[in-house]
Design a protein around this motif. Structure first.
Motif, mmCIF file in Angstrom:
data_model
loop_
_atom_site.group_PDB
_atom_site.id
_atom_site.type_symbol
_atom_site.label_atom_id
_atom_site.label_comp_id
_atom_site.label_asym_id
_atom_site.label_seq_id
_atom_site.Cartn_x
_atom_site.Cartn_y
_atom_site.Cartn_z
ATOM 1 N N ASN A 179 34.117 34.532 33.136
ATOM 2 C CA ASN A 179 34.057 33.815 34.410
ATOM 3 C C ASN A 179 35.313 32.984 34.647
ATOM 4 O OD1 ASN A 179 31.158 33.905 35.873
ATOM 5 N ND2 ASN A 179 30.871 34.140 33.666
ATOM 6 N N LEU A 180 35.841 32.383 33.582
ATOM 7 C CA LEU A 180 37.035 31.546 33.725
ATOM 8 C C LEU A 180 38.243 32.392 34.102
ATOM 9 C CD1 LEU A 180 38.404 28.786 33.450
ATOM 10 C CD2 LEU A 180 38.690 29.263 31.005
ATOM 11 N N ALA A 181 38.412 33.529 33.434
ATOM 12 C CA ALA A 181 39.566 34.390 33.717
ATOM 13 C C ALA A 181 39.556 34.882 35.154
ATOM 14 C CB ALA A 181 39.582 35.579 32.752
ATOM 15 N N SER A 182 38.386 35.288 35.641
ATOM 16 C CA SER A 182 38.301 35.775 37.021
ATOM 17 C C SER A 182 38.543 34.645 38.015
ATOM 18 C CB SER A 182 36.936 36.424 37.272
ATOM 19 O OG SER A 182 35.882 35.496 37.091
ATOM 20 N N ALA A 183 38.073 33.440 37.691
ATOM 21 C CA ALA A 183 38.244 32.307 38.608
ATOM 22 C C ALA A 183 39.701 31.899 38.729
ATOM 23 C CB ALA A 183 37.402 31.120 38.126
ATOM 24 N N VAL A 184 40.408 31.821 37.600
ATOM 25 C CA VAL A 184 41.807 31.387 37.616
ATOM 26 C C VAL A 184 42.673 32.392 38.374
ATOM 27 C CG1 VAL A 184 43.831 30.926 36.187
ATOM 28 C CG2 VAL A 184 41.605 30.045 35.497
ATOM 29 N N PHE A 190 32.803 40.816 39.236
ATOM 30 C CA PHE A 190 32.516 42.188 38.839
ATOM 31 C C PHE A 190 33.706 43.119 39.088
ATOM 32 C CE2 PHE A 190 28.290 40.363 38.903
ATOM 33 C CZ PHE A 190 27.765 40.876 37.726
ATOM 34 N N ASP A 191 34.606 42.758 39.989
ATOM 35 C CA ASP A 191 35.876 43.478 40.087
ATOM 36 C C ASP A 191 36.671 43.282 38.796
ATOM 37 O OD1 ASP A 191 35.449 44.525 42.553
ATOM 38 O OD2 ASP A 191 36.697 43.108 43.648
ATOM 39 N N HIS A 192 36.625 42.064 38.280
ATOM 40 C CA HIS A 192 37.306 41.747 37.016
ATOM 41 C C HIS A 192 36.731 42.573 35.866
ATOM 42 C CE1 HIS A 192 38.764 39.613 33.542
ATOM 43 N NE2 HIS A 192 37.601 39.028 33.308
ATOM 44 N N ILE A 193 35.405 42.630 35.769
ATOM 45 C CA ILE A 193 34.760 43.384 34.690
ATOM 46 C C ILE A 193 35.055 44.876 34.815
ATOM 47 C CG2 ILE A 193 32.517 44.083 33.747
ATOM 48 C CD1 ILE A 193 31.526 41.236 34.406
ATOM 49 N N LYS A 194 35.003 45.405 36.030
ATOM 50 C CA LYS A 194 35.316 46.824 36.231
ATOM 51 C C LYS A 194 36.759 47.128 35.840
ATOM 52 C CE LYS A 194 32.071 47.338 40.099
ATOM 53 N NZ LYS A 194 31.957 47.473 41.578
ATOM 54 N N SER A 195 37.661 46.211 36.172
ATOM 55 C CA SER A 195 39.069 46.409 35.835
ATOM 56 C C SER A 195 39.270 46.444 34.326
ATOM 57 C CB SER A 195 39.917 45.294 36.461
ATOM 58 O OG SER A 195 41.275 45.430 36.135
ATOM 59 N N ALA A 379 44.898 29.132 27.014
ATOM 60 C CA ALA A 379 45.623 30.409 27.046
ATOM 61 C C ALA A 379 45.176 31.280 28.208
ATOM 62 C CB ALA A 379 45.432 31.151 25.725
ATOM 63 N N LEU A 380 43.944 31.120 28.649
ATOM 64 C CA LEU A 380 43.464 31.834 29.832
ATOM 65 C C LEU A 380 44.011 31.220 31.116
ATOM 66 C CD1 LEU A 380 39.697 32.442 28.950
ATOM 67 C CD2 LEU A 380 41.363 34.235 29.431
ATOM 68 N N ILE A 381 44.103 29.893 31.146
ATOM 69 C CA ILE A 381 44.421 29.189 32.390
ATOM 70 C C ILE A 381 45.928 29.100 32.647
ATOM 71 C CG2 ILE A 381 44.296 26.954 33.567
ATOM 72 C CD1 ILE A 381 41.604 26.517 32.087
ATOM 73 N N ILE A 382 46.685 28.606 31.668
ATOM 74 C CA ILE A 382 48.073 28.223 31.929
ATOM 75 C C ILE A 382 48.963 29.418 32.272
ATOM 76 C CG2 ILE A 382 50.120 27.109 30.966
ATOM 77 C CD1 ILE A 382 48.212 25.282 29.388
ATOM 78 N N PRO A 383 49.007 30.490 31.468
ATOM 79 C CA PRO A 383 49.872 31.620 31.848
ATOM 80 C C PRO A 383 49.468 32.264 33.173
ATOM 81 C CG PRO A 383 49.281 31.757 29.527
ATOM 82 C CD PRO A 383 48.410 30.716 30.137
ATOM 83 N N ALA A 384 48.173 32.423 33.393
ATOM 84 C CA ALA A 384 47.719 33.029 34.655
ATOM 85 C C ALA A 384 48.111 32.164 35.838
ATOM 86 C CB ALA A 384 46.207 33.239 34.622
ATOM 87 N N ARG A 385 47.947 30.849 35.685
ATOM 88 C CA ARG A 385 48.299 29.923 36.763
ATOM 89 C C ARG A 385 49.783 30.017 37.102
ATOM 90 N NH1 ARG A 385 47.053 24.023 35.167
ATOM 91 N NH2 ARG A 385 48.985 24.302 33.994
ATOM 92 N N MET A 386 50.620 30.203 36.085
ATOM 93 C CA MET A 386 52.065 30.303 36.289
ATOM 94 C C MET A 386 52.472 31.658 36.883
ATOM 95 S SD MET A 386 53.526 27.442 35.368
ATOM 96 C CE MET A 386 52.110 26.677 36.160
ATOM 97 N N LEU A 387 51.722 32.727 36.535
ATOM 98 C CA LEU A 387 52.153 34.083 36.883
ATOM 99 C C LEU A 387 51.426 34.689 38.078
ATOM 100 C CD1 LEU A 387 52.520 35.484 33.256
ATOM 101 C CD2 LEU A 387 54.367 34.882 34.828
ATOM 102 N N VAL A 388 50.373 34.048 38.578
ATOM 103 C CA VAL A 388 49.667 34.566 39.763
ATOM 104 C C VAL A 388 50.634 34.831 40.926
ATOM 105 C CG1 VAL A 388 48.165 33.809 41.663
ATOM 106 C CG2 VAL A 388 47.286 33.860 39.338
ATOM 107 N N CYS A 401 45.548 40.754 37.081
ATOM 108 C CA CYS A 401 45.936 39.512 36.418
ATOM 109 C C CYS A 401 44.829 39.013 35.495
ATOM 110 C CB CYS A 401 46.267 38.453 37.466
ATOM 111 S SG CYS A 401 46.667 36.820 36.789
ATOM 112 N N SER A 402 43.593 39.004 35.973
ATOM 113 C CA SER A 402 42.482 38.516 35.153
ATOM 114 C C SER A 402 42.249 39.416 33.952
ATOM 115 C CB SER A 402 41.208 38.405 36.001
ATOM 116 O OG SER A 402 40.816 39.669 36.511
ATOM 117 N N ARG A 403 42.437 40.719 34.132
ATOM 118 C CA ARG A 403 42.272 41.663 33.011
ATOM 119 C C ARG A 403 43.296 41.375 31.914
ATOM 120 N NH1 ARG A 403 43.235 47.479 34.878
ATOM 121 N NH2 ARG A 403 45.439 47.040 34.501
ATOM 122 N N VAL A 404 44.548 41.189 32.310
ATOM 123 C CA VAL A 404 45.597 40.917 31.318
ATOM 124 C C VAL A 404 45.320 39.585 30.612
ATOM 125 C CG1 VAL A 404 48.067 40.556 30.961
ATOM 126 C CG2 VAL A 404 47.280 42.276 32.603
#
Length: 478
Positions: A179-184, A190-195, A379-388, A401-404
């Motif tokens: 849930n955190l990865a998809s939110a960030v 469920f798009d995140h889970i499918k990916s 590790a889930l939040i900071i890189p994703a926040r920088m690279l979105v 992005c959430s998958r990676v």
């Protein structure tokens, strides 16, 4: 925005100096001094160095202290759960739950299929509950005992347990990391889970295949000592009442977590149920159980292998691990709040010019944050926040992005000896992180698969693709 957040932050030179100091300090401790038991002191020294660097860059001690408390607050719930895991293991051992899991597991499983079965069952358990930690503390502890009885080295069993637990945790809609990865990344859950199916699916199949082949290798090597196995079975049967009711606690855990009950509450309830079963079925007194749940259960069956398997748990035996968790997250809090991690990732972001480079950068950044901040959540939040913004610029959909994020941050968290994941699994399973690391195949394979997908441009969904019409929201990443 608080006064703390308005500060400019530590510059790139200061941030890199802290990173290098951490790597040198840990390397000196482990490889030169040969001391693997004093990581807390090393991390305190690193935290002090990071604090000095922060204050040289305009922060006051009050700011640093606030950052330390921020890190401790992140650690609070996981460490309370870890306390209760110690209580639960002792309670379930005295109740006959863990002995029964080991007893029936040894009778039902063979070395041929053991590692495959351990990984698969932990995958299903974690997928059902959304909690890799709960799976490792329940089914995982049982598998460690079964593996010992079947002649499987504990570090390999631990690798299979952790691999399965991570898979289920990544893919479950009940998981906090999912849930955190998809939110960030601003992706629909469920798009995140499918990916993730496109990277996680091949990774778990490869992992299961490896464990399947390894199982036959152990069997053909004659690893099983029939006399030893029989001694273990006789010892457990002679010391505990193996009433089927003893298997009620793990069933209760699965049901409660599927009903979205708090992990901490589940651990408390399951420990108390174990205590009542121990008193009612195994004949222990209330005073015995209070002692076991505080200091750990001591097995006196008289069979060394059985006593080794069944002795442990207890609140006090978790305190070394808990102290490491709090200190590591204190260090991570200083590095995050003084923007040391942000400044490094911001510099890296400007170097990314293609999809392959973006994904490699994201994977390496997530692992680096796991190393530096000791927290899967950071590790889930900071890189994703920088690279979105870079994902957006390349018109990649948010579920990429959430998958990676999950393929790197979640999968590698158990591989860091001082990180929350590494600390937890090493304590619960009784195997050092660096010992089980080479056999945690899922955690090693998933990042590689996601990088291969990026460079081959497979399943890298973009705006306008038929696979999904969802795009990023207009809200900024948090």
């Amino acid at each position: 925005m608080t006064d703390f957040e308005k500060k400019k932050g530590v510059g790139i030179t200061g941030a890199i100096s802290v990173m290098l100091f951490l790597l040198i300090a840990i390397s000196t401790q482990v490889f030169i001094l040969g001391n693997t038991g004093s990581t807390q002191i090393t991390l305190i020294i690193v935290t002090a160095f990071a604090s000095i660097v922060a204050m040289l860059n305009g922060y006051k001690w009050h700011d640093v202290q606030e950052a330390i408390l921020y890190g401790c607050n992140i650690a609070m719930l996981p460490m309370m759960i870890l306390m209760m895991v110690g209580v639960l293991i002792a309670s379930w051992t005295a109740a006959g739950t863990i002995p029964a899991l080991i007893y029936y597991g040894i009778k039902l499983l063979t070395p041929d299929y053991f590692l495959f079965s351990a990984c698969l069952i932990c995958s299903i358990g974690s997928l059902s509950t959304g909690s890799s930690w709960t799976t490792a503390a329940t089914f995982g502890v049982g598998f460690m005992g079964i593996g010992l009885g079947l002649g499987i080295p504990p570090e390999i069993t631990a690798g299979a347990v952790i691999s399965g637990s991570i898979f289920g945790d990544k893919m479950s809609p009940l998981s906090d990391s999912t849930n955190l990865a998809s939110a960030v990344a601003q992706a629909e859950l469920f798009d995140h889970i499918k990916s993730m199916i496109y990277s996680t699916g091949p990774a778990i199949l490869i992992t299961l295949a490896i464990y399947f082949v390894m199982g036959f290798m152990f069997d053909h090597a004659g690893a099983v000592d029939d006399a030893q196995v029989q001694a273990i079975l006789d010892g457990i049967e002679g010391a505990f009442s193996l009433n089927p009711i003893t298997l009620l606690p793990p069933i209760l855990v699965v049901v409660l977590i599927m009903k979205r009950m708090s992990g901490l509450a589940v651990m408390i309830i399951a420990s108390l149920v174990g205590m009542m079963l121990a008193i009612g079925l195994q004949g222990f007194s209330l005073d015995d159980m209070i002692t076991f749940m505080n200091f750990g259960f001591t097995s006196n069956v008289g069979v060394p292998d059985v006593d080794k398997i069944l002795s442990g748990g207890g609140l006090q035996n978790m305190m070394w691990t808990i102290s490491l968790g709090f200190i590591a997250l204190s260090m991570g809090g200083v590095m995050e709040k003084t923007k040391m991690l942000d400044v490094i990732l911001t510099k890296i972001r400007h170097l990314v010019h293609n999809t392959g480079g973006l994904v490699v950068t994201h994977v390496l950044s997530s692992f680096a944050v796991n190393l530096l901040a000791a927290s899967q959540y950071m590790a889930l939040i900071i890189p994703a926040r920088m690279l979105v913004p870079v994902y957006k610029a390349q018109k990649l959909l948010p579920q990429v992005c959430s998958r990676v994020s999950e393929d790197s941050a979640t999968a590698t968290s158990p591989l860091v000896p001082w990180g929350l994941g590494g600390v937890y699994y090493a304590s619960v399973l009784g195997v050092a992180t660096l010992d089980y690391l080479p056999y945690t195949f899922f955690g090693l394979i998933v990042p590689a698969v996601t990088i291969v997908l990026a460079f081959s441009n497979k399943f890298m969904f973009r705006e306008g693709d038929i696979a999904s019409k969802r795009t990023y929201s207009t809200a900024p990443a948090e």
